[in-house]
Design a protein around this motif. Structure first.
Motif, short mmCIF file in Angstrom:
data_model
loop_
_atom_site.label_atom_id
_atom_site.label_comp_id
_atom_site.label_asym_id
_atom_site.label_seq_id
_atom_site.Cartn_x
_atom_site.Cartn_y
_atom_site.Cartn_z
N ALA A 1 51.55 15.52 41.48
CA ALA A 1 51.90 15.06 42.84
C ALA A 1 51.28 15.03 43.36
O ALA A 1 50.30 15.71 44.30
CB ALA A 1 52.92 16.94 43.10
N GLU B 1 58.98 9.21 44.18
CA GLU B 1 58.81 9.92 44.48
C GLU B 1 57.46 10.79 44.73
O GLU B 1 56.68 12.47 44.47
CB GLU B 1 59.11 10.88 42.62
CG GLU B 1 60.80 10.72 42.06
CD GLU B 1 61.45 11.52 43.59
OE1 GLU B 1 61.09 13.05 43.45
OE2 GLU B 1 63.00 11.30 43.70
N LYS B 2 56.08 9.96 44.57
CA LYS B 2 54.81 10.37 45.05
C LYS B 2 54.28 11.21 44.08
O LYS B 2 53.36 12.10 43.89
CB LYS B 2 54.77 11.40 46.50
CG LYS B 2 55.43 10.83 47.77
CD LYS B 2 55.15 11.83 49.67
CE LYS B 2 55.41 10.82 50.35
NZ LYS B 2 54.98 11.76 51.14
N MET B 3 54.23 10.55 42.53
CA MET B 3 53.66 11.30 41.49
C MET B 3 53.40 10.07 40.58
O MET B 3 53.36 8.31 41.09
CB MET B 3 55.70 11.14 41.07
CG MET B 3 55.96 13.01 40.94
SD MET B 3 55.27 14.50 41.56
CE MET B 3 54.96 14.64 39.96
N ASP C 1 55.06 6.70 40.52
CA ASP C 1 56.25 6.78 40.94
C ASP C 1 55.70 6.67 42.22
O ASP C 1 56.07 8.30 42.90
CB ASP C 1 57.77 7.49 40.48
CG ASP C 1 58.38 7.61 41.20
OD1 ASP C 1 59.34 7.55 41.87
OD2 ASP C 1 59.93 8.46 40.29
#
Length: 120
Positions: A23, A75-77, A72
């Protein structure tokens, strides 16, 4: 600067799978190159997989065909899907973000990482 927190590690038998997650915080994630490193006991930290801000991926020879990196941006993932795990994959895994692939190792600080243990 992008800050990251890794998760998803654990104990798995050889041949099994794990999915690591990272994350990220900060507004520059989508324009950052990102990657996964690992460090096994007594060994140097190594780059396992990377993905540029343009979506280009690269893998260490030892994990090609078994690991898949993905991101992603909304989603900042960052993810690392690990299949067909081997005991030699045992290590602490870290994610990193940087302006380019070439600066991944030296840009910013390392997080706490997530432990992956593969039993024989």
């Amino acid at each position: 600067q992008v800050q990251v927190v890794e998760s998803g590690g654990g104990l798995v038998q050889a041949g099994g799978s794990l999915r690591l997650s990272c994350a990220a915080s900060g507004s520059s994630f989508s324009i950052s190159a990102v990657g996964w490193y690992r460090q096994a006991p007594g060994k140097q930290r190594e780059l396992v997989a990377s993905i540029s801000q343009f979506g280009n991926t690269n893998y260490a020879d030892s994990v090609k065909g078994r690991f898949t990196i993905s991101r992603d941006n909304a989603e900042k993932m960052l993810y690392l899907q690990m299949n067909s795990l081997k005991p030699e994959d045992t290590a602490v895994y870290y994610c990193k973000a940087a302006p380019s692939i070439g600066t991944l190792a030296t840009w910013g600080n390392w997080g706490q990482g997530t432990q992956v243990t593969v039993s024989a």
